[in-house]
Design an enzyme around this catalytic site. Sequence first.
Site, mmCIF file in Angstrom:
data_model
loop_
_atom_site.group_PDB
_atom_site.id
_atom_site.type_symbol
_atom_site.label_atom_id
_atom_site.label_comp_id
_atom_site.label_asym_id
_atom_site.label_seq_id
_atom_site.Cartn_x
_atom_site.Cartn_y
_atom_site.Cartn_z
ATOM 1 N N GLU A 152 0.782 -1.630 -0.114
ATOM 2 C CA GLU A 152 -0.120 0.085 0.399
ATOM 3 C C GLU A 152 0.844 1.160 -0.081
ATOM 4 O O GLU A 152 0.330 2.337 -0.767
ATOM 5 C CB GLU A 152 -0.923 0.003 1.438
ATOM 6 C CG GLU A 152 -2.566 -1.277 1.320
ATOM 7 C CD GLU A 152 -1.908 -1.975 1.563
ATOM 8 O OE1 GLU A 152 -0.272 -2.317 2.075
ATOM 9 O OE2 GLU A 152 -2.578 -3.506 1.427
ATOM 10 N N PHE A 207 -6.181 0.116 5.253
ATOM 11 C CA PHE A 207 -5.350 -0.182 4.202
ATOM 12 C C PHE A 207 -4.822 0.672 3.460
ATOM 13 O O PHE A 207 -3.519 0.774 2.550
ATOM 14 C CB PHE A 207 -5.456 -1.297 3.332
ATOM 15 C CG PHE A 207 -5.058 -2.826 4.309
ATOM 16 C CD1 PHE A 207 -4.850 -2.800 5.247
ATOM 17 C CD2 PHE A 207 -5.812 -3.670 4.064
ATOM 18 C CE1 PHE A 207 -4.293 -3.561 6.375
ATOM 19 C CE2 PHE A 207 -6.395 -4.973 4.525
ATOM 20 C CZ PHE A 207 -5.385 -5.279 5.638
ATOM 21 N N ARG A 259 -18.763 -2.690 2.041
ATOM 22 C CA ARG A 259 -19.205 -2.901 1.268
ATOM 23 C C ARG A 259 -19.676 -3.963 0.912
ATOM 24 O O ARG A 259 -20.776 -4.866 2.032
ATOM 25 C CB ARG A 259 -17.979 -4.147 1.423
ATOM 26 C CG ARG A 259 -16.984 -5.279 0.782
ATOM 27 C CD ARG A 259 -16.368 -5.903 1.482
ATOM 28 N NE ARG A 259 -15.978 -7.091 0.860
ATOM 29 C CZ ARG A 259 -15.232 -8.604 0.902
ATOM 30 N NH1 ARG A 259 -15.408 -8.067 1.813
ATOM 31 N NH2 ARG A 259 -15.179 -9.255 0.758
#
Lengths: 333, 277
Positions: A58, A83, A166
Amino acid sequence: MGDPPYPVVTKPFGRALVDLAAARDDVVCLSGDLTRQTEVDLFRDTFPERFFNVGMAEQNMVGIAGGLARDGFTVFVPTFGVFCTRRPFDQVAMAVGYPRLPVRLVGFMPGLSSPGGPSHQAVDDVALMRAVPNMTVLDVADATEIRQAVFALADLPGPAYLRLKRGEIPVIFDDDHRLLLDRAQVLREGHDLTVVTAGMMLPASLAAADVLAGRGVSTSVVHVPVVKPLDAATVLAACAHTRATVVAENHSIVGGLGSAVAEALAEAGLGRPLRRVGVRDTYAEGGSAAHLFARYGLDVSDVVARAWELLDLPGEPPRAETVREPSGNLGPV
Amino acid sequence: MQGTDDQARGVLRPEHETARRAAARIRLRAVRMVGKQGFGYLGQALSSAELMAVLFTEHLRSGIDRFVLSPAHYVIAAYAAAVDLGMLTEEQLATYGDDDSALEAIGTERTPVVDLTCGSLGQGLSGAIGLALAARLRAEDRTVYAFVSDGEMEEGQLWEAAMFAAHHGLANLVVLLDCNNSQVDGPVSDVTTVEPVTAKWQAFGWHAEEVDGHDVAMVSAALGRARSAAGPAVVVARTNALGGITCLPGGADAHFVKLTPELVEQAVAELEEAIRG
């Protein structure tokens, strides 16, 4: 605006990004080994030449995004919220925030909506991104807003952090809803209490307002999809017309929307009792979202209870049903 | 074929004399910039003088190629090199170290000369990859030169970036790696083991070759091969952070050199001689 139970859709972000990229060839998408989970398998399959899977790296991903943006591309960086904020924080600040580049960090599974425990639960992402100068921070509530956010951010010159659920995404707002990057939205107007909220706590806040209305407590609900820059004028106006303020967010009570609202009220000299509903400066554990939201005080009943205390109402607060949202039984990845 | 062999061996050609003198001028200007305050990032200019000189005078195509300076405290050398290109003036250099100077000691977003620089170390290669991908997406004939220092190899992000560049075959990316074996706490080799440097980059899938970083002909030849390599390439330059000036005491802290007025005078005299010679 619809009523619960809200219908749900899948992949509103992924579809919106493909549509945006079809219209604009400067849109590039990176991935950090979470391509399907962040809905950009659609982008990868439609525009493979503009898609780069950076893998589990990342820091490098954010640095690459900065380089691409510096040369004129609009770069979307979807991964889990932890992240793209906590892990590469210095890279976000130095490679994106400071040079004010059009990178869109997209953090999925906010707060306690991840079953993956503290490593996967972004409870500090809003606080971190608020602290980055030039960063616009969004915590959107439904599929309509997700789509509008993708297009609204496409024209923003600086960087942004977009925080979104999500999996199965509720449709709360109608198509005529307009997400504006400088506006909070008063969804209900009342005169006793103001509930300020964003993201996944919007359904619970609306439900809490209904429960309170049943007991004669008139409640304003202010939805703040853009946490930074905060539309302080709208928040202050709503709070000024009521006796107390509750801020509800799927995030730590430190540094997020609750802090932003408290700062705005204090600096304006607007003295209203305030309670923050959120993760109370602690780490959680793995578990289903419904279980964790109940355990860590992010339920409809928590919003109602805080309101009851603040308004010093007699007796026990009324019973409040949890808002049931399909979770899709998501795994940690 | 004689020319090719000469190039491979790094035989000094007339154009290299230009680079050699440019390197001496970089050192002279850096001594003056640092000498004003009596301390600063002189060692970085001394180790990288030939690398910057060769890159700027022989390879970097102004307005086409990109220059990423990963370790932003090396920017003193870039400032000094930029005077020969007309990008900065000696008067501007004289403001180095002053409050409100455009020429900050650690480069920032407002720094001239460089396309990208990173005060927080280990990040430049990722940014350079972004620029290289941008060039590839637009089918532009552009080389991205990323200057990196050996101490930065202690940062994990550098290796994330190295893996990505090789996997994606970024042939338009060239790293100039200054191995001066100097970091804040002392020699890099005392702090941690980064060797074998060249083999590490090769193992990561890069075209890598090692040169004497003070030999302008070798550096230039290696940069030429790096640019024409089929994938990302690194020139591993072995350098001395007190190099090119004989009057500096051997045990000096090379990361942040302290200069007395007497030393400044001696160094200036020595470098002016080198420029004439």
